[in-house]
Motif scaffolding. Structure first.
Motif: not given
Length: 96
Positions: A27-28, A44-48, A72-77
């Protein structure tokens, strides 16, 4: 040797982390295969939304939610090192 988290068997390191932390890595991070622009936007909307909820819980004093939010924030990058060649497209719109 089998590994269980909360009564569910984990079949690998990634699944163990997902079960232990309660974070859906895909997800992330995004899938290892090609995803359409619409699918990416929805993911990305769901992850946010999930990340916002985790941050709110952390602000309310939930330390575990705070650590989950950081993960989770680190996974988004991150960008997966391995991507499936089938269905993956390059930035030019051509199949890789």
């Amino acid at each position: 040797m089998r590994t269980y988290v909360a009564g569910q068997e984990a079949y690998g390191d990634l699944e163990f982390a997902e079960l232990a932390l309660g974070i859906d890595v895909e997800l992330f991070r995004g899938p290892l295969e090609f995803e359409t622009d619409d699918d990416r936007t929805a993911r990305e909307d769901a992850a946010r939304d999930v990340l916002a909820d985790l941050r709110a819980e952390a602000a309310a004093g939930d330390e575990i939610a705070g650590w989950d939010a950081l993960y989770a924030d680190a996974l988004t990058r991150t960008v997966p090192f391995l991507r499936s060649v089938r269905g993956h497209r390059s930035g030019t719109g051509e199949a890789a």
